[in-house]
Design a protein around this motif. Sequence first.
Motif, PDB file in Angstrom:
ATOM      1  N   VAL A 180       0.793  -1.250   0.002  1.00  0.00           N
ATOM      2  CA  VAL A 180      -0.130  -0.120  -0.036  1.00  0.00           C
ATOM      3  C   VAL A 180       0.848   1.236   0.028  1.00  0.00           C
ATOM      4  CG1 VAL A 180      -1.638   1.148   1.365  1.00  0.00           C
ATOM      5  CG2 VAL A 180      -1.771  -1.219   1.209  1.00  0.00           C
ATOM      6  N   PRO A 181       0.759   2.080  -0.947  1.00  0.00           N
ATOM      7  CA  PRO A 181       1.692   3.307  -1.036  1.00  0.00           C
ATOM      8  C   PRO A 181       1.295   4.260   0.130  1.00  0.00           C
ATOM      9  CG  PRO A 181       0.312   2.983  -3.095  1.00  0.00           C
ATOM     10  CD  PRO A 181       0.215   1.828  -2.336  1.00  0.00           C
ATOM     11  N   GLN A 182       2.157   4.946   0.810  1.00  0.00           N
ATOM     12  CA  GLN A 182       2.160   5.736   1.669  1.00  0.00           C
ATOM     13  C   GLN A 182       0.914   6.823   1.432  1.00  0.00           C
ATOM     14  OE1 GLN A 182       5.908   7.416   3.383  1.00  0.00           O
ATOM     15  NE2 GLN A 182       5.208   6.072   5.314  1.00  0.00           N
ATOM     16  N   ASP A 183       0.858   7.412   0.382  1.00  0.00           N
ATOM     17  CA  ASP A 183      -0.373   8.342   0.259  1.00  0.00           C
ATOM     18  C   ASP A 183      -1.280   7.819  -0.344  1.00  0.00           C
ATOM     19  OD1 ASP A 183       0.891   7.791  -2.272  1.00  0.00           O
ATOM     20  OD2 ASP A 183       0.588   9.768  -3.083  1.00  0.00           O
ATOM     21  N   ALA A 184      -1.635   6.423  -0.117  1.00  0.00           N
ATOM     22  CA  ALA A 184      -2.904   5.780  -0.751  1.00  0.00           C
ATOM     23  C   ALA A 184      -4.102   6.275  -0.322  1.00  0.00           C
ATOM     24  CB  ALA A 184      -2.740   4.213  -0.421  1.00  0.00           C
ATOM     25  N   ASP A 185      -5.037   6.431  -1.179  1.00  0.00           N
ATOM     26  CA  ASP A 185      -6.556   6.612  -0.614  1.00  0.00           C
ATOM     27  C   ASP A 185      -6.980   5.281   0.334  1.00  0.00           C
ATOM     28  OD1 ASP A 185      -6.567   8.687  -2.232  1.00  0.00           O
ATOM     29  OD2 ASP A 185      -8.238   8.035  -3.501  1.00  0.00           O
ATOM     30  N   LEU A 186      -7.550   5.727   1.564  1.00  0.00           N
ATOM     31  CA  LEU A 186      -7.922   4.880   2.333  1.00  0.00           C
ATOM     32  C   LEU A 186      -9.363   5.371   3.034  1.00  0.00           C
ATOM     33  CD1 LEU A 186      -6.328   2.344   3.134  1.00  0.00           C
ATOM     34  CD2 LEU A 186      -5.492   3.459   5.057  1.00  0.00           C
ATOM     35  N   TYR A 187     -10.191   4.581   2.786  1.00  0.00           N
ATOM     36  CA  TYR A 187     -11.524   5.414   3.203  1.00  0.00           C
ATOM     37  C   TYR A 187     -12.690   4.178   3.420  1.00  0.00           C
ATOM     38  CZ  TYR A 187     -12.750   5.755  -1.615  1.00  0.00           C
ATOM     39  OH  TYR A 187     -12.757   5.680  -2.987  1.00  0.00           O
ATOM     40  N   LEU A 188     -13.592   4.518   4.186  1.00  0.00           N
ATOM     41  CA  LEU A 188     -14.631   3.584   4.371  1.00  0.00           C
ATOM     42  C   LEU A 188     -16.070   3.987   3.693  1.00  0.00           C
ATOM     43  CD1 LEU A 188     -14.296   2.877   8.170  1.00  0.00           C
ATOM     44  CD2 LEU A 188     -13.229   1.773   6.336  1.00  0.00           C
ATOM     45  N   GLU A 189     -16.699   2.967   3.186  1.00  0.00           N
ATOM     46  CA  GLU A 189     -18.171   3.550   2.386  1.00  0.00           C
ATOM     47  C   GLU A 189     -19.148   2.320   2.541  1.00  0.00           C
ATOM     48  OE1 GLU A 189     -17.899   5.009  -1.484  1.00  0.00           O
ATOM     49  OE2 GLU A 189     -17.511   6.906  -0.929  1.00  0.00           O
ATOM     50  N   PRO A 190     -20.254   2.928   2.968  1.00  0.00           N
ATOM     51  CA  PRO A 190     -21.209   1.565   3.080  1.00  0.00           C
ATOM     52  C   PRO A 190     -21.360   1.037   1.588  1.00  0.00           C
ATOM     53  CG  PRO A 190     -22.303   3.816   3.162  1.00  0.00           C
ATOM     54  CD  PRO A 190     -20.949   3.960   3.047  1.00  0.00           C
ATOM     55  N   GLU A 207      -5.751   1.547  -2.090  1.00  0.00           N
ATOM     56  CA  GLU A 207      -4.810   1.433  -3.394  1.00  0.00           C
ATOM     57  C   GLU A 207      -3.757   0.424  -2.944  1.00  0.00           C
ATOM     58  OE1 GLU A 207      -4.524   5.439  -5.800  1.00  0.00           O
ATOM     59  OE2 GLU A 207      -4.424   5.950  -3.420  1.00  0.00           O
ATOM     60  N   VAL A 208      -3.257  -0.091  -3.928  1.00  0.00           N
ATOM     61  CA  VAL A 208      -2.113  -1.087  -3.928  1.00  0.00           C
ATOM     62  C   VAL A 208      -0.939  -0.633  -5.206  1.00  0.00           C
ATOM     63  CG1 VAL A 208      -3.052  -2.828  -2.475  1.00  0.00           C
ATOM     64  CG2 VAL A 208      -3.354  -2.834  -4.869  1.00  0.00           C
ATOM     65  N   PHE A 209      -0.015  -1.119  -5.011  1.00  0.00           N
ATOM     66  CA  PHE A 209       0.742  -1.000  -6.143  1.00  0.00           C
ATOM     67  C   PHE A 209       0.421  -2.152  -7.135  1.00  0.00           C
ATOM     68  CE2 PHE A 209       3.883   0.755  -3.188  1.00  0.00           C
ATOM     69  CZ  PHE A 209       4.207   1.995  -3.651  1.00  0.00           C
ATOM     70  N   HIS A 210       0.247  -2.066  -8.281  1.00  0.00           N
ATOM     71  CA  HIS A 210      -0.169  -2.904  -9.395  1.00  0.00           C
ATOM     72  C   HIS A 210       1.085  -3.808  -9.512  1.00  0.00           C
ATOM     73  CE1 HIS A 210      -1.200  -4.567 -13.395  1.00  0.00           C
ATOM     74  NE2 HIS A 210      -2.334  -4.820 -12.700  1.00  0.00           N
ATOM     75  N   LEU A 211       1.178  -5.201  -9.621  1.00  0.00           N
ATOM     76  CA  LEU A 211       2.191  -5.818  -9.727  1.00  0.00           C
ATOM     77  C   LEU A 211       2.100  -6.651 -11.028  1.00  0.00           C
ATOM     78  CD1 LEU A 211       2.264  -7.622  -6.025  1.00  0.00           C
ATOM     79  CD2 LEU A 211       3.418  -5.531  -7.037  1.00  0.00           C
ATOM     80  N   ASN A 212       3.148  -6.882 -11.694  1.00  0.00           N
ATOM     81  CA  ASN A 212       3.123  -7.782 -12.899  1.00  0.00           C
ATOM     82  C   ASN A 212       3.126  -9.131 -12.674  1.00  0.00           C
ATOM     83  OD1 ASN A 212       5.674  -8.252 -12.428  1.00  0.00           O
ATOM     84  ND2 ASN A 212       6.583  -6.838 -13.981  1.00  0.00           N
ATOM     85  N   GLY A 245       4.696   6.657 -17.266  1.00  0.00           N
ATOM     86  CA  GLY A 245       6.221   6.299 -16.718  1.00  0.00           C
ATOM     87  C   GLY A 245       6.623   7.285 -15.750  1.00  0.00           C
ATOM     88  N   LEU A 246       5.796   7.816 -15.060  1.00  0.00           N
ATOM     89  CA  LEU A 246       6.533   8.453 -13.814  1.00  0.00           C
ATOM     90  C   LEU A 246       6.388   7.985 -12.503  1.00  0.00           C
ATOM     91  CD1 LEU A 246       4.316  11.781 -15.240  1.00  0.00           C
ATOM     92  CD2 LEU A 246       6.774  11.453 -15.340  1.00  0.00           C
ATOM     93  N   SER A 247       5.475   7.293 -12.053  1.00  0.00           N
ATOM     94  CA  SER A 247       5.372   6.740 -10.792  1.00  0.00           C
ATOM     95  C   SER A 247       4.888   5.303 -10.724  1.00  0.00           C
ATOM     96  CB  SER A 247       4.518   7.571  -9.967  1.00  0.00           C
ATOM     97  OG  SER A 247       3.390   7.702 -10.466  1.00  0.00           O
ATOM     98  N   ALA A 248       4.916   4.612  -9.818  1.00  0.00           N
ATOM     99  CA  ALA A 248       4.370   3.260  -9.870  1.00  0.00           C
ATOM    100  C   ALA A 248       3.067   3.023  -9.976  1.00  0.00           C
ATOM    101  CB  ALA A 248       4.742   2.366  -8.125  1.00  0.00           C
ATOM    102  N   ALA A 249       2.694   1.988 -10.994  1.00  0.00           N
ATOM    103  CA  ALA A 249       1.158   1.969 -11.155  1.00  0.00           C
ATOM    104  C   ALA A 249       0.413   1.349  -9.889  1.00  0.00           C
ATOM    105  CB  ALA A 249       1.193   0.823 -12.232  1.00  0.00           C
ATOM    106  N   ARG A 250      -0.755   1.807  -9.910  1.00  0.00           N
ATOM    107  CA  ARG A 250      -1.480   1.401  -8.910  1.00  0.00           C
ATOM    108  C   ARG A 250      -2.834   0.813  -9.223  1.00  0.00           C
ATOM    109  NH1 ARG A 250      -1.296   6.368  -4.589  1.00  0.00           N
ATOM    110  NH2 ARG A 250       1.131   6.658  -4.631  1.00  0.00           N
TER     111      ARG A 250
END
Length: 148
Positions: free
Chosen positions: A27-37, A52-57, A68-73
């Motif tokens: 989980v990236p440090q600035d990941a969205d993290l929230y609860l919803e019904p 959000e998580v890093f997308h893994l190949n 090409g700027l940052s890790a895919a999520r």
Amino acid sequence: MVQLWPEDRREAVCAWLRANGIDPDNVPQDADLYLEPAPEGDPYTGRYLHYEVFHLNSDGRRHVDERGLSAARERRMTPLLVEPPDWWEPYRKPTRDQLLDVLAKVQALHRCNEHTGDCEHCSQRDYPDYSVPWPCPTMRALGVEVQP
Ligand SMILES: [Zn+2]
């Protein structure tokens, strides 16, 4: 209330994510993290934990996004199994549209007065003793294209 150091808070959030079946290392440090019904019509009636998580190949490695700027999520959600710590605050990055909307409001506020050539908003107070030539510092700071 117990005072926690930032690293203790991070560790508590990591433990909470693990308790909900999420690997905090992914989980990236600035990941969205929230609860919803759960949405209407969903057989699950509790709340979802959105994250959000890093997308893994296929090799299980992180890779860069399409720019090409940052890790895919990727965005995911899972039924909330364990409640967050009571001090926890949800986090959700503003969307591009929300940021553009704020920018448009600022641009609408700061306009060039056609008679004086000053910024109408910035020169409003104490006019005519105080004038701020166009483009004002706010518009220059935004680096936005401005009409003369
Ligand atoms: Zn201004």
